[in-house]
Design a protein around this motif. Structure first.
Motif, PDB file in Angstrom:
ATOM      1  N   LEU A  92       0.872  -1.162   0.000  1.00 27.61           N
ATOM      2  CA  LEU A  92       0.000   0.000   0.000  1.00 27.61           C
ATOM      3  C   LEU A  92       0.916   1.222   0.000  1.00 27.61           C
ATOM      4  O   LEU A  92       1.689   1.418   0.938  1.00 27.61           O
ATOM      5  N   SER A  93       0.864   1.991  -1.102  1.00 22.34           N
ATOM      6  CA  SER A  93       1.777   3.127  -1.214  1.00 22.34           C
ATOM      7  C   SER A  93       1.047   4.440  -1.038  1.00 22.34           C
ATOM      8  O   SER A  93      -0.059   4.626  -1.551  1.00 22.34           O
ATOM      9  N   ILE A  94       1.684   5.345  -0.304  1.00 29.66           N
ATOM     10  CA  ILE A  94       1.110   6.664  -0.048  1.00 29.66           C
ATOM     11  C   ILE A  94       2.109   7.711  -0.530  1.00 29.66           C
ATOM     12  O   ILE A  94       3.309   7.578  -0.309  1.00 29.66           O
ATOM     13  N   ASP A  95       1.572   8.737  -1.212  1.00 28.28           N
ATOM     14  CA  ASP A  95       2.424   9.834  -1.643  1.00 28.28           C
ATOM     15  C   ASP A  95       1.977  11.100  -0.912  1.00 28.28           C
ATOM     16  O   ASP A  95       0.895  11.617  -1.165  1.00 28.28           O
ATOM     17  N   PHE A  96       2.820  11.566   0.012  1.00 23.56           N
ATOM     18  CA  PHE A  96       2.439  12.726   0.829  1.00 23.56           C
ATOM     19  C   PHE A  96       2.369  14.010   0.000  1.00 23.56           C
ATOM     20  O   PHE A  96       1.725  14.971   0.402  1.00 23.56           O
TER      21      PHE A  96
END
Lengths: 347, 128
Positions: B3-7
């Motif tokens: 699960l990837s998050i891009d701030f």
């Protein structure tokens, strides 16, 4: 004998402080995260490390001389105690300052270097779903701490009327060396400490790694955390048995050799902790995208992240855990601990 | 799955979490009954606010993609909606991608495609 023990303790503490920057992941230098460990070959990095070593060893040696002088020339017990405490405090403060200076230097170097695409300030990924079962120490392991806790509580409560007027509260190499007047506070003190230890282990069970970004940014961290937590439980068991013996010693005749054996055991556990850290943290190589969150690590030591709900996090430098200073609960707990320590030492 | 998050993304973090899980269900990487980390664990691993994770989980629950059980944990529900999304993507994912690829090479503005799809949806849903 006592001065030898004092100097020995100073020596060990000083060595641990000086070696601090090396108790970290391969790609973390003075609390600053890099994509890999290549930076250690950079002339500026080498200069920072050399300067740190010279200054921290120099500081420790000067303080050691001061300690010996204080030991030789102070005739009064109180003066010596104050001098020793001041010197230990100076060691802590100065070595920390030197470390922070190393951290500042490394940050400056990182800014000068070509940005590495593997380091990202805004991308993070975690594993979920199948094959991502949460790997934490099962809660039932904490039950190990229950028997000694109950035993201490029972002995303290039911044995109270039979205890003498002064209770030993500290044990040196040759048996009890400090006593306190009998009161419920003195007798129940070990029970409180056991509760705090248990609660701490409960909290650090899920403490995240100090280097994030992707599951391979801190490879094998979950297994390492499990082992470290197990060692903490064993450490807690050893400490609990000391507390139990302390509470029981006014009632039964406890041979001081028992305290010595447990002390040696504690040292063994500490040594095991170093070995596990070397094998499962130091020797691992990170891969994939790594989150560059240096701004969340003040001086490379203190973690301050408002958006992170964790109370505890793995230490970036050193073995063990540290707190997230951005959580108000942490400040309240710290204030409570400091107040209770001060109150306890006053009364 | 990851699960990837891009701030730095314009998309809100809770939407990113929600989208990642929906994509996981559609692609079959997340299957019926798979467990999801608790709100606290995911929050502390990602280093994001608990409310953010909670919002994503509440949204997913209301859409029928996950089942939050107070004591046992959070489970993936690859129910009817999720399954049909997955089936649709498996069948038409590649031709859809080819079409968008062609549009990108022809420098067709994405808004045009968006509008076209919206229009088709309105038209077809209206005739049902």
């Amino acid at each position: 004998m006592i001065s030898l023990l004092l100097i020995g303790t100073f020596f060990i503490v000083a060595c641990l402080f000086i070696a601090q920057p090396w108790f970290a992941r391969k790609n973390v230098f003075f609390g600053v995260v890099f994509a890999n460990d290549q930076v250690r070959n950079h002339p500026t990095a080498q200069k920072i490390m050399r300067r740190y070593l010279i200054e921290s060893i120099g500081t420790a040696l000067i303080l050691l001389v001061l300690l010996i002088v204080a030991r030789l020339f102070s005739s009064r017990e109180l003066v010596l105690a104050i001098a020793c405490n001041l010197i230990f405090f100076a060691l802590l403060a100065l070595e920390t300052l030197l470390f922070i200076r190393g951290n500042t230097g490394m940050r400056r170097l990182k800014k000068q270097l070509q940005p590495n695409p593997q380091l990202s300030t805004n991308k993070i990924s975690v594993a979920i779903g199948r094959n991502a079962r949460e790997n934490v120490l099962p809660l039932r392991w904490l039950l190990l701490l229950l028997p000694f806790f109950i035993a201490t509580l029972v002995v303290a409560c039911f044995g109270y009327p039979y205890m003498p007027d002064s209770i030993p509260v500290h044990f040196g190499l040759t048996g009890p060396d400090r006593w306190a007047a009998k009161s419920w506070l003195t007798v129940l003190n070990p029970v409180f400490f056991q509760l705090i230890f248990g609660a701490l282990i409960l909290f650090v069970r899920r403490a995240p790694a100090s280097v994030k970004g992707n599951p391979n940014a801190a490879p094998g961290y979950a297994a390492y955390r499990k082992m470290l937590n197990l060692i903490l439980i064993l450490f807690c068991l050893a400490t609990q048995s000391i507390f139990f013996l302390m509470v029981a010693s006014p009632l039964l005749h406890v041979h001081y050799v028992w305290f010595l054996i447990i002390g040696v055991l504690d040292f063994g556990l500490m040594f095991a902790m170093f070995l596990i850290h070397a094998r499962f943290v130091r020797r691992k190589t990170a891969s994939g995208s790594i989150l560059d969150d240096d701004d969340k690590w003040i001086g490379g030591i203190f973690y301050f992240n408002r958006s992170d709900p964790s109370l505890f996090i793995e230490k970036r430098v050193g073995i063990g855990y540290t707190v997230n200073m951005a959580r108000p609960v942490v400040w309240i707990a710290l204030a409570l601990i400091v107040t209770s320590v001060v109150l306890f030492s006053l009364y | 799955m990851l699960l990837s998050i891009d701030f730095s993304s314009d998309q809100a973090i809770y939407m990113q979490i929600r989208d990642a899980i929906v994509t996981g269900i559609a692609s079959g990487k997340l299957q019926d009954g798979d467990t999801l980390p608790s709100v606290r664990v995911l929050g502390s691993e990602l280093g994001v606010n608990l409310h953010t994770v909670n919002k994503a989980y509440q949204l997913l629950q209301s859409e029928g993609f996950i089942d939050i059980q107070r004591r046992r944990g959070t489970f993936i529900k690859a129910g009817k909606t999720a399954q049909s999304t997955a089936a649709f993507l498996r069948k038409y994912g590649v031709p859809l991608k080819d079409m968008v690829h062609a549009a990108v090479t022809e420098r067709v503005d994405r808004a045009v495609l968006h509008k076209m799809i919206d229009h088709l949806y309105d038209e077809l849903a209206g005739t049902e």
